[in-house]
Enzyme design. Sequence first.
Site, PDB file in Angstrom:
ATOM      1  N   ASN A 188       9.978 -40.867 -23.308  1.00 28.31           N
ATOM      2  CA  ASN A 188       9.115 -42.021 -23.661  1.00 28.31           C
ATOM      3  C   ASN A 188       8.653 -41.841 -22.849  1.00 28.31           C
ATOM      4  O   ASN A 188       7.865 -40.840 -22.318  1.00 28.31           O
ATOM      5  CB  ASN A 188      10.476 -43.026 -22.736  1.00 28.31           C
ATOM      6  CG  ASN A 188       9.807 -44.147 -24.106  1.00 28.31           C
ATOM      7  OD1 ASN A 188       8.313 -44.795 -23.906  1.00 28.31           O
ATOM      8  ND2 ASN A 188      10.415 -45.184 -24.473  1.00 28.31           N
ATOM      9  N   GLY A 200       0.112 -40.016 -24.302  1.00 32.45           N
ATOM     10  CA  GLY A 200      -0.790 -38.659 -24.712  1.00 32.45           C
ATOM     11  C   GLY A 200      -0.694 -37.390 -24.803  1.00 32.45           C
ATOM     12  O   GLY A 200      -0.169 -36.722 -23.666  1.00 32.45           O
ATOM     13  N   GLY A 238       9.730 -51.657 -30.595  1.00 35.74           N
ATOM     14  CA  GLY A 238      10.890 -51.619 -29.601  1.00 35.74           C
ATOM     15  C   GLY A 238      11.280 -53.069 -30.092  1.00 35.74           C
ATOM     16  O   GLY A 238      10.746 -54.112 -30.016  1.00 35.74           O
ATOM     17  N   CYS A 259      12.702 -47.345 -21.566  1.00 39.19           N
ATOM     18  CA  CYS A 259      11.065 -48.434 -21.575  1.00 39.19           C
ATOM     19  C   CYS A 259      10.995 -48.406 -20.346  1.00 39.19           C
ATOM     20  O   CYS A 259      11.438 -49.492 -19.188  1.00 39.19           O
ATOM     21  CB  CYS A 259      11.260 -49.257 -22.451  1.00 39.19           C
ATOM     22  SG  CYS A 259       9.635 -50.453 -22.020  1.00 39.19           S
TER      23      CYS A 259
HETATM   24  C1  LIG Z   1       1.452 -48.843 -26.643  1.00 39.71           C
HETATM   25  C2  LIG Z   1       2.140 -47.892 -26.892  1.00 39.71           C
HETATM   26  C3  LIG Z   1       4.459 -48.820 -26.914  1.00 39.71           C
HETATM   27  C4  LIG Z   1       4.997 -47.873 -27.037  1.00 39.71           C
HETATM   28  N1  LIG Z   1       5.794 -48.946 -26.884  1.00 39.71           N
HETATM   29  C5  LIG Z   1       7.515 -48.639 -27.307  1.00 39.71           C
HETATM   30  C6  LIG Z   1       8.075 -49.227 -27.495  1.00 39.71           C
HETATM   31  O1  LIG Z   1       8.246 -49.907 -28.262  1.00 39.71           O
HETATM   32  N2  LIG Z   1      10.144 -48.399 -28.025  1.00 39.71           N
HETATM   33  C7  LIG Z   1       9.936 -46.931 -27.615  1.00 39.71           C
HETATM   34  O2  LIG Z   1      10.832 -46.434 -27.226  1.00 39.71           O
HETATM   35  N3  LIG Z   1       9.007 -46.587 -26.890  1.00 39.71           N
HETATM   36  C8  LIG Z   1       7.450 -46.991 -27.115  1.00 39.71           C
HETATM   37  N4  LIG Z   1       6.116 -46.287 -26.704  1.00 39.71           N
HETATM   38  C9  LIG Z   1       6.698 -44.892 -26.676  1.00 39.71           C
HETATM   39  C10 LIG Z   1       5.608 -43.782 -27.387  1.00 39.71           C
HETATM   40  O3  LIG Z   1       6.953 -44.227 -28.374  1.00 39.71           O
HETATM   41  C11 LIG Z   1       6.456 -42.355 -27.308  1.00 39.71           C
HETATM   42  O4  LIG Z   1       7.550 -42.157 -26.805  1.00 39.71           O
HETATM   43  C12 LIG Z   1       4.982 -41.514 -25.599  1.00 39.71           C
HETATM   44  O5  LIG Z   1       4.111 -42.646 -26.430  1.00 39.71           O
HETATM   45  C13 LIG Z   1       4.997 -40.730 -25.789  1.00 39.71           C
HETATM   46  O6  LIG Z   1       4.778 -39.968 -27.327  1.00 39.71           O
HETATM   47  P1  LIG Z   1       2.820 -39.629 -27.585  1.00 39.71           P
HETATM   48  O7  LIG Z   1       2.760 -39.236 -26.522  1.00 39.71           O
HETATM   49  O8  LIG Z   1       2.709 -39.190 -29.140  1.00 39.71           O
HETATM   50  O9  LIG Z   1       2.693 -41.332 -27.554  1.00 39.71           O
HETATM   51  C14 LIG Z   1       4.882 -46.756 -26.381  1.00 39.71           C
HETATM   52  C15 LIG Z   1       3.707 -46.429 -26.639  1.00 39.71           C
HETATM   53  C16 LIG Z   1       2.488 -47.015 -26.390  1.00 39.71           C
HETATM   54  C17 LIG Z   1       1.465 -46.520 -26.359  1.00 39.71           C
END
Ligand SMILES: Cc1cc2nc3c(=O)[nH]c(=O)nc-3n(C[C@H](O)[C@H](O)[C@H](O)COP(=O)(O)O)c2cc1C
Length: 310
Positions: A197, A222, A51, A134
């Site tokens: 998100n 996750g 981000g 976020c």
């Molecule tokens: C450590 C971490 C940091 C993240 N930072 C951002 C971010 O800066 N901007 C954003 O839009 N989503 C952010 N996310 C969300 C992820 O991009 C994603 O939408 C979310 O983790 C669901 O996908 P996943 O289950 O595959 O992780 C973050 C997720 C994690 C775990």
Amino acid sequence: MNEQHPANLSVSIAGMRLRNPVIAASGTFGYGSEYAELIDVSRLGGICTKGLTLNPRPGNKGIRLWETPAGLLNSIGLENPGIAAFIEKELPRLRSLGPAVIANLSGSTIEEYAEGAALLDASPVDMIEINISCPNVKAGGMAFGLDGEAAAPVVTQVRRSCKNKPLMVKLSPNAPDLAAVAVACVKAGADALSLVNTFKAMAIDTKSGKPVFDNISAGLSGPAIKPIALRMVWELYDSLKAAKAAVPIVGMGGISNAEDALEFLMAGAAAVQVGSASFAHPAAMIEIIDGIGNFMRSKKIKNVEEISVR
Ligand SMILES: Cc1cc2nc3c(=O)[nH]c(=O)nc-3n(C[C@H](O)[C@H](O)[C@H](O)COP(=O)(O)O)c2cc1C
């Protein structure tokens, strides 16, 4: 590759061409170079940056990551060097890795989003993903993504200051009426939508009896969220069609393997993002790309875009 049934994995999202539909999710892949030592990053379809905000942010104090049985809680708080520093110091290397570059844009005010977008518009990124979802910042962030009336002005202003890049809006699963937010964003100029998100969640440290995170709540990602995220993508696809506001959807939430990714494509997503899985298994996205290709060859599907039609 089986020459008799070559699999074309390339997709086009709002004019942005990707060599395959697998994109590293924002905040989980740094600026790409950290992973370049572990995997062949050039094989990915795209990389979403952490981000980014107009001004540098130190991120949140205290504990930032907490594991749960089937997922991860995070409260990073958008730590980043600011957009100008990103463009100068990080973007040239990220650009040279090969995959499409998607800049994830956040802000505390509409003006901040618009100014940040203007800088990115003049930079060599391929697309801007507007993060109005976020859950880990006090001002702005998810507050803009909870209803259509709050979301539309952000998209309108970013669209005004961003003439050259396609805009994707990242939606919050915490919105009470996700379809209403999505349609408002499309009407305000979004070329694509990404979801989900993280889900607002929390943990309590039983030793201290206090919430683990300084902000009390954090964002859950996750495998635990995958079936809910998948349902949201499926429903949004239908809602956009019904509202005559269809745009490409990029689906994510708990995708860990090719089977998960295929489910999202079959739900109507044009591409997927993979986040938390890369922490536990850095090669997850490479295996997902190979797995989608193998599936297509076994089913004699020529173009991956055919999977997303329903
Ligand atoms: C450590 C971490 C940091 C993240 N930072 C951002 C971010 O800066 N901007 C954003 O839009 N989503 C952010 N996310 C969300 C992820 O991009 C994603 O939408 C979310 O983790 C669901 O996908 P996943 O289950 O595959 O992780 C973050 C997720 C994690 C775990």
